[in-house]
Design an enzyme around this catalytic site. Structure first.
Site, PDB file in Angstrom:
ATOM      1  N   ARG A 238       0.843  -1.203   0.000  1.00 10.87           N
ATOM      2  CA  ARG A 238       0.000   0.000   0.000  1.00 10.87           C
ATOM      3  C   ARG A 238       0.871   1.242   0.000  1.00 10.87           C
ATOM      4  NH1 ARG A 238      -3.910  -1.855  -1.189  1.00 10.87           N
ATOM      5  NH2 ARG A 238      -5.978  -1.631  -0.282  1.00 10.87           N
ATOM      6  N   GLU A 267      -1.004   8.057  -4.486  1.00  9.56           N
ATOM      7  CA  GLU A 267      -1.325   7.628  -5.858  1.00  9.56           C
ATOM      8  C   GLU A 267      -2.752   8.046  -6.251  1.00  9.56           C
ATOM      9  OE1 GLU A 267      -0.685   3.386  -4.987  1.00  9.56           O
ATOM     10  OE2 GLU A 267      -2.846   3.071  -5.306  1.00  9.56           O
ATOM     11  N   HIS A 285      -0.913   0.042  -9.534  1.00  8.95           N
ATOM     12  CA  HIS A 285      -1.686  -0.655  -8.497  1.00  8.95           C
ATOM     13  C   HIS A 285      -2.544  -1.773  -9.107  1.00  8.95           C
ATOM     14  CE1 HIS A 285      -3.479  -0.079  -4.220  1.00  8.95           C
ATOM     15  NE2 HIS A 285      -3.534  -1.354  -4.579  1.00  8.95           N
TER      16      HIS A 285
HETATM   17  C1  GLV Z   1      -5.532  -4.124  -3.304  1.00  9.29           C
HETATM   18  O1  GLV Z   1      -4.683  -3.312  -3.209  1.00  9.29           O
HETATM   19  C2  GLV Z   1      -6.183  -4.735  -2.178  1.00  9.29           C
HETATM   20  O2  GLV Z   1      -5.978  -4.295  -1.047  1.00  9.29           O
HETATM   21  O3  GLV Z   1      -6.945  -5.672  -2.395  1.00  9.29           O
END
Ligand code: GLV
Length: 320
Positions: A238, A267, A285
């Site tokens: 993250r 982001e 991501h």
């Molecule tokens: C994606 O980043 C998730 O947390 O599923």
């Protein structure tokens, strides 16, 4: 009257079909992100919501949504949801653990190989028509096989990354605030070390911890300074866990050799200095984004929503 639910972003047709069998569904198939005010307005008369990681669910929004009973995130990470505020407001919150571990681990390996072996940098060179001949010392990279892989966070995803390291015959180290049981270590072939050792011994450091105030910039200038100058840093957890400004400074100075990043501070407005660096592989991501896994995530979130509003017991409840 059926409960009313909002699907905040575009989802697969079968997920909408499933929800429509149970609910009066408003869905944002146009996929234009809601502003915080627009989201609060859209949720003000709803019983439940299927949300994504860019939707902020906090006390301010909950105060404007008196009918809301449940928010079901299509993500395993849920730092976009203030779970305590949900509990205070009597709102259930759910996430999608488990279904994305393997896809996220696969993608972590894509970043490891791409960053260590300079795949995207070399591809850009070929596409630019710059390849004029073979050279012995062209795009020299770092070997992944037999290297030391350091895993920060050996949860479900970290463990799936560790299992994949077997094929590369790597020495796998991990760090967690609390050492894991011996059977988990054995199944992963991973040895426990303290945070400092992990940083200083890893040839490849890969991060798999959730984001919270406790992990904000957990990997910053001081931590990166402990890494080998040949090390590769991989981050698909993250944005916010790594201090991107410190990482950019380190990549520029050669404090470490390269990075592979799927997530960023703030982001999608990533630090523009990343774009000036050749030794970083960047993706938007998408670590969990295989067709099957994104479908499974959306369907699991929908199942949580149906269970929450019919039985009051969603399988992935975060605030029992
Ligand atoms: C994606 O980043 C998730 O947390 O599923």
């Amino acid at each position: 009257m059926k409960p009313r639910v909002l699907v905040t972003r575009e989802v697969f047709a079968e997920v909408l079909d499933y929800l429509e069998r149970h609910f009066d569904v408003s869905s944002n198939q146009a996929d234009q992100p809601f502003s915080p005010d627009a989201l609060a307005k859209a949720l003000s008369d709803k019983d439940g919501a299927l949300t994504v990681l860019t939707d902020r669910i906090d006390a301010g929004l909950l105060a404007k949504c008196p009918k809301l009973k449940v928010v079901c995130n299509i993500a395993v990470g849920y730092n976009n949801i203030d779970v305590k505020a949900c509990s205070d407001a009597g709102v259930m919150a759910t996430n999608t653990p488990g279904v994305l571990d393997d896809s996220t681990a696969d993608f972590t390996w894509a970043l490891i190989l791409a960053a260590a072996r300079r795949v995207t940098e070399a591809e850009a060179y070929v596409r630019a028509g710059e390849w004029k001949g073979w050279k012995l010392k062209q795009f020299l990279g770092a070997d992944v096989h037999h290297a030391t892989l350091g895993i920060l966070g050996l949860g479900r995803i970290g463990q799936a990354v560790a299992r994949r390291a077997r094929g590369f015959e790597m020495n796998v180290l991990y760090h967690e605030p609390k050492r894991l049981p011996a059977d988990v270590e054995k199944a992963c072939g991973a040895a426990y070390v303290n945070f400092y050792e992990l940083l200083s011994r890893a040839d490849i450091l890969t991060i798999h911890v959730p984001y919270s105030s406790a992990t904000h910039h957990l990997v910053g200038a001081a931590q990166i300074a402990k890494m080998k100058p040949t090390a590769v840093l991989i981050h698909a957890a993250r944005g916010g866990v790594v201090d991107d400004a410190a990482l950019i400074a380190a990549l520029r100075r050669g404090t470490i050799a390269a990075a592979g990043l799927d997530v960023f501070d703030n982001e999608p407005a990533l630090n523009p200095d990343f774009l000036k660096l050749a030794n970083v592989v960047m993706t938007p991501h998408i670590a969990s984004s295989s067709t099957a896994t994104r479908r499974n995530m959306a369907m699991l979130a929908a199942e949580n929503l149906v269970a929450a509003l019919t039985t009051g017991k969603p399988p992935n409840l975060l605030n029992p």
